[in-house]
Design a protein around this motif. Sequence first.
Motif, short mmCIF file in Angstrom:
data_model
loop_
_atom_site.label_atom_id
_atom_site.label_comp_id
_atom_site.label_asym_id
_atom_site.label_seq_id
_atom_site.Cartn_x
_atom_site.Cartn_y
_atom_site.Cartn_z
N LEU A 1 0.82 -1.21 0.00
CA LEU A 1 0.00 0.00 0.00
C LEU A 1 0.86 1.26 0.00
N LEU A 2 1.88 1.26 0.86
CA LEU A 2 2.76 2.43 0.95
C LEU A 2 3.53 2.67 -0.35
N GLU A 3 4.03 1.59 -0.94
CA GLU A 3 4.77 1.76 -2.19
C GLU A 3 3.86 2.27 -3.31
N GLU A 4 2.63 1.78 -3.37
CA GLU A 4 1.68 2.28 -4.38
C GLU A 4 1.44 3.77 -4.17
N PHE A 5 1.24 4.17 -2.91
CA PHE A 5 1.01 5.58 -2.58
C PHE A 5 2.20 6.45 -3.00
N LEU A 6 3.41 6.00 -2.68
CA LEU A 6 4.60 6.79 -3.01
C LEU A 6 4.81 6.88 -4.52
N LYS A 7 4.59 5.78 -5.22
CA LYS A 7 4.75 5.79 -6.68
C LYS A 7 3.69 6.67 -7.34
N GLU A 8 2.43 6.56 -6.90
CA GLU A 8 1.35 7.39 -7.46
C GLU A 8 1.66 8.87 -7.31
N ASN A 9 2.29 9.23 -6.20
CA ASN A 9 2.59 10.63 -5.92
C ASN A 9 4.00 11.03 -6.34
N GLN A 10 4.68 10.14 -7.08
CA GLN A 10 6.03 10.39 -7.61
C GLN A 10 7.00 10.86 -6.52
N ILE A 11 6.99 10.12 -5.41
CA ILE A 11 7.86 10.44 -4.27
C ILE A 11 9.00 9.43 -4.25
N ASN A 12 10.23 9.93 -4.29
CA ASN A 12 11.41 9.05 -4.29
C ASN A 12 11.61 8.42 -2.92
N TYR A 13 11.81 7.11 -2.92
CA TYR A 13 12.02 6.37 -1.68
C TYR A 13 12.87 5.14 -1.97
N SER A 14 13.30 4.49 -0.90
CA SER A 14 14.01 3.21 -1.00
C SER A 14 13.71 2.45 0.28
N TYR A 15 14.05 1.16 0.30
CA TYR A 15 13.90 0.39 1.53
C TYR A 15 14.97 0.83 2.51
N SER A 16 14.59 1.04 3.75
CA SER A 16 15.58 1.35 4.77
C SER A 16 16.48 0.14 4.94
N ILE A 17 17.77 0.40 5.11
CA ILE A 17 18.74 -0.70 5.21
C ILE A 17 19.38 -0.78 6.59
N ALA A 18 19.06 0.19 7.46
CA ALA A 18 19.63 0.19 8.82
C ALA A 18 18.68 0.91 9.76
N SER A 19 18.68 0.50 11.01
CA SER A 19 17.86 1.19 12.02
C SER A 19 18.47 2.56 12.30
N LYS A 20 17.67 3.43 12.90
CA LYS A 20 18.18 4.75 13.27
C LYS A 20 19.36 4.61 14.24
N PHE A 21 19.25 3.66 15.17
CA PHE A 21 20.35 3.46 16.12
C PHE A 21 21.62 3.03 15.40
N ALA A 22 21.51 2.10 14.44
CA ALA A 22 22.69 1.65 13.69
C ALA A 22 23.30 2.80 12.90
N ILE A 23 22.46 3.66 12.33
CA ILE A 23 22.95 4.82 11.59
C ILE A 23 23.67 5.77 12.55
N PHE A 24 23.07 6.01 13.71
CA PHE A 24 23.68 6.86 14.72
C PHE A 24 25.07 6.33 15.10
N ARG A 25 25.17 5.03 15.35
CA ARG A 25 26.44 4.44 15.75
C ARG A 25 27.48 4.47 14.63
N SER A 26 27.03 4.39 13.37
CA SER A 26 27.97 4.38 12.24
C SER A 26 28.56 5.78 12.01
N GLY A 27 27.84 6.83 12.44
CA GLY A 27 28.33 8.19 12.28
C GLY A 27 28.15 8.76 10.89
N LYS A 28 27.33 8.09 10.04
CA LYS A 28 27.07 8.63 8.69
C LYS A 28 25.75 8.10 8.16
N LEU A 29 25.14 8.90 7.29
CA LEU A 29 23.90 8.46 6.65
C LEU A 29 24.21 7.35 5.65
N PRO A 30 23.31 6.36 5.51
CA PRO A 30 23.58 5.28 4.55
C PRO A 30 23.47 5.78 3.10
#
Length: 199
Positions: free
Chosen positions: A170-199
Amino acid sequence: MEVEVKLRLADSDAHRHVTTVLSPFHVITHRQQNLFFDGAASELSARRAVLRLRFYGDDERCVVSLKARAVLVDGVSRVEEDEEDMEPRVGRECVAEPGKLGSVESRVLGRVKEEFGTEKGFVALGGFGNVRNLYDWKGLKLEVDETMFEFGTLYEIECESADPEGAKRLLEEFLKENQINYSYSIASKFAIFRSGKLP
């Protein structure tokens, strides 16, 4: 077990577009501060677990959470989570002196001590801020996040669901219909925080 769909929005324009289109379904906005802790001897992180204190607004609410064994595949996160409310004043005392986490009366903190053996105390790992907009859309509870790390800002949609594949579709259909760029998240916010950089 918490099961969530996590879709990363490309940038601030995508985030603005999503919040604009979803505005008729807006329920509430939460300003959150997320602070993380480990055992003094890394007892939690060594077993893929983390302790979080989340403060809402001007400390009107504080929630202590234990998260463990997170797995994130194809935009669907599965994580063991246990949480309960804590008196915000007590939470702030624990932030100022992490060792106090060991003496607070709390079911979650008692479980941490019992399961992870944190007799040596706790250490603060730091944290990040988050602005979370909640929406009630097509029977789903959507959380649209703007997460501010010291090294950049992440935009994400989260949706807890017993049917994650259906919610994701449902979410992917909504984002595509509205031409909103997205991707699957590949890391939790905590993992991103610990890595010190955006994926």
